[in-house]
Motif scaffolding. Structure first.
Motif, PDB file in Angstrom:
ATOM      1  N   LEU A  44      -0.319 135.975  22.462  1.00  0.00           N
ATOM      2  CA  LEU A  44       0.771 135.951  23.435  1.00  0.00           C
ATOM      3  C   LEU A  44       0.845 134.606  24.142  1.00  0.00           C
ATOM      4  O   LEU A  44       1.939 134.140  24.488  1.00  0.00           O
ATOM      5  CB  LEU A  44       0.587 137.082  24.449  1.00  0.00           C
ATOM      6  CG  LEU A  44       0.703 138.501  23.886  1.00  0.00           C
ATOM      7  CD1 LEU A  44       0.368 139.532  24.961  1.00  0.00           C
ATOM      8  CD2 LEU A  44       2.110 138.742  23.334  1.00  0.00           C
TER       9      LEU A  44
ATOM     10  N   VAL B 295      -1.923 147.797  25.655  1.00  0.00           N
ATOM     11  CA  VAL B 295      -1.921 148.148  24.236  1.00  0.00           C
ATOM     12  C   VAL B 295      -3.258 148.742  23.816  1.00  0.00           C
ATOM     13  O   VAL B 295      -3.316 149.751  23.091  1.00  0.00           O
ATOM     14  CB  VAL B 295      -1.583 146.909  23.379  1.00  0.00           C
ATOM     15  CG1 VAL B 295      -1.807 147.198  21.898  1.00  0.00           C
ATOM     16  CG2 VAL B 295      -0.154 146.469  23.610  1.00  0.00           C
ATOM     17  N   CYS B 296      -4.356 148.142  24.275  1.00  0.00           N
ATOM     18  CA  CYS B 296      -5.693 148.658  23.927  1.00  0.00           C
ATOM     19  C   CYS B 296      -5.893 150.067  24.464  1.00  0.00           C
ATOM     20  O   CYS B 296      -6.401 150.952  23.757  1.00  0.00           O
ATOM     21  CB  CYS B 296      -6.773 147.726  24.478  1.00  0.00           C
ATOM     22  SG  CYS B 296      -6.910 146.157  23.609  1.00  0.00           S
TER      23      CYS B 296
ATOM     24  N   SER C 227      -2.060 143.080  26.760  1.00  0.00           N
ATOM     25  CA  SER C 227      -3.197 143.350  25.880  1.00  0.00           C
ATOM     26  C   SER C 227      -3.979 144.569  26.355  1.00  0.00           C
ATOM     27  O   SER C 227      -4.358 145.437  25.550  1.00  0.00           O
ATOM     28  CB  SER C 227      -4.121 142.130  25.830  1.00  0.00           C
ATOM     29  OG  SER C 227      -3.438 140.990  25.358  1.00  0.00           O
ATOM     30  N   THR C 228      -4.210 144.659  27.659  1.00  0.00           N
ATOM     31  CA  THR C 228      -4.940 145.807  28.207  1.00  0.00           C
ATOM     32  C   THR C 228      -4.186 147.099  27.979  1.00  0.00           C
ATOM     33  O   THR C 228      -4.761 148.123  27.590  1.00  0.00           O
ATOM     34  CB  THR C 228      -5.183 145.598  29.712  1.00  0.00           C
ATOM     35  OG1 THR C 228      -5.896 144.376  29.921  1.00  0.00           O
ATOM     36  CG2 THR C 228      -5.981 146.759  30.286  1.00  0.00           C
TER      37      THR C 228
ATOM     38  N   SER D 175       0.052 138.262  29.710  1.00  0.00           N
ATOM     39  CA  SER D 175      -0.620 138.455  28.427  1.00  0.00           C
ATOM     40  C   SER D 175      -1.802 139.411  28.569  1.00  0.00           C
ATOM     41  O   SER D 175      -2.007 140.301  27.732  1.00  0.00           O
ATOM     42  CB  SER D 175      -1.098 137.114  27.875  1.00  0.00           C
ATOM     43  OG  SER D 175      -0.024 136.225  27.702  1.00  0.00           O
ATOM     44  N   SER D 176      -2.564 139.237  29.644  1.00  0.00           N
ATOM     45  CA  SER D 176      -3.714 140.107  29.880  1.00  0.00           C
ATOM     46  C   SER D 176      -3.272 141.545  30.120  1.00  0.00           C
ATOM     47  O   SER D 176      -3.883 142.492  29.618  1.00  0.00           O
ATOM     48  CB  SER D 176      -4.513 139.587  31.076  1.00  0.00           C
ATOM     49  OG  SER D 176      -5.593 140.437  31.375  1.00  0.00           O
TER      50      SER D 176
ATOM     51  N   GLU E  28     -11.728 133.420  22.566  1.00  0.00           N
ATOM     52  CA  GLU E  28     -10.765 133.382  23.670  1.00  0.00           C
ATOM     53  C   GLU E  28     -10.764 132.023  24.356  1.00  0.00           C
ATOM     54  O   GLU E  28      -9.707 131.469  24.670  1.00  0.00           O
ATOM     55  CB  GLU E  28     -11.111 134.478  24.675  1.00  0.00           C
ATOM     56  CG  GLU E  28     -10.151 134.567  25.847  1.00  0.00           C
ATOM     57  CD  GLU E  28     -10.531 135.647  26.828  1.00  0.00           C
ATOM     58  OE1 GLU E  28      -9.779 135.863  27.796  1.00  0.00           O
ATOM     59  OE2 GLU E  28     -11.597 136.274  26.642  1.00  0.00           O
TER      60      GLU E  28
END
Length: 212
Positions: free
Chosen positions: A2, A19-20, A16-17, A12-13, A197
């Motif tokens: 992202l 989606v996980c 991502s969180t 982005s964080s 990362e």
């Protein structure tokens, strides 16, 4: 990924969180429904029905007719095939393919090479040693040796000797070895993810600095 599309770091964080969490919750719900249906069916009342012993072609559980099984209902246990054995044994190889492809195609970096080697080595060692118990049907010679020592010590009345060889058996147990080595795998995997990362963040920062 992202960040490479110029998304803000916080956004982005968050994405991502989210989606996980969604992926894991979906996994829990789907597997929960399956396990609950098997529980109502009485699928787990006897020995573990998915173990290798139970799924051998000549196993009584496989040969037994469905109508004679009052616990399984209509659930048929298929005998294990050689293809499944190969796929299971090659798991350390298969798990590398998606991560390597993602790292090279999206991130253009594999992160810490040292951590990658630790992950691959520990996972392979633990997995192969565990297969001595899973596929070879208690073919781990170290456990057989410890078992003989324990029985000999019990016959002689040696409590200390029996306790010692019991501890040794626990240490050399394929299941214990799998947990030990894969524990190192998880730690090294986390370190590798952090290195990847950091590599992506540095590359993104350099690109933004060059564009200014």
């Amino acid at each position: 990924m992202l960040l490479k599309w110029n998304y803000d770091l916080s956004i982005s964080s968050l994405i991502s969180t989210t989606v996980c969490i969604a992926v894991y919750l979906t996994h829990i719900v789907i597997n929960g429904k399956r396990f609950y249906s098997e529980h109502k069916m009485g699928f787990w009342r006897e020995m573990c029905p998915v173990s290798v012993r139970i799924r051998l072609p000549n196993s009584p559980r496989v040969l037994r007719k469905e109508k004679d099984d009052k616990y399984r209902g209509n659930y048929y246990i298929k005998p294990i095939g050689i293809l499944e054995v190969y796929l299971f044994a090659l798991m350390p190889v298969f798990q590398n393919v998606p991560s390597w492809a993602l790292s090279r195609s999206v991130f253009h970096s594999i992160g810490s090479v040292c951590m990658v080697r630790v992950v691959n080595t520990t996972l392979t060692v633990g997995w192969i040693y565990r297969l001595l118990e899973r596929w070879a049907l208690d073919g781990c010679r170290l456990l057989h040796f410890c078992e003989k020592k324990i029985r000999a010590a019990e016959r002689d009345g040696g409590v200390l000797g029996s306790s010692f060889w019991t501890v040794v058996a626990a240490v050399v147990s394929p299941t214990a070895a799998l947990h030990f080595w894969t524990g190192i795998t998880l730690i090294a995997g986390y370190c590798h993810a952090r290195s990847l990362e950091i590599s992506v963040l540095m590359a993104t920062a350099n690109q933004r600095a060059d564009s200014i």
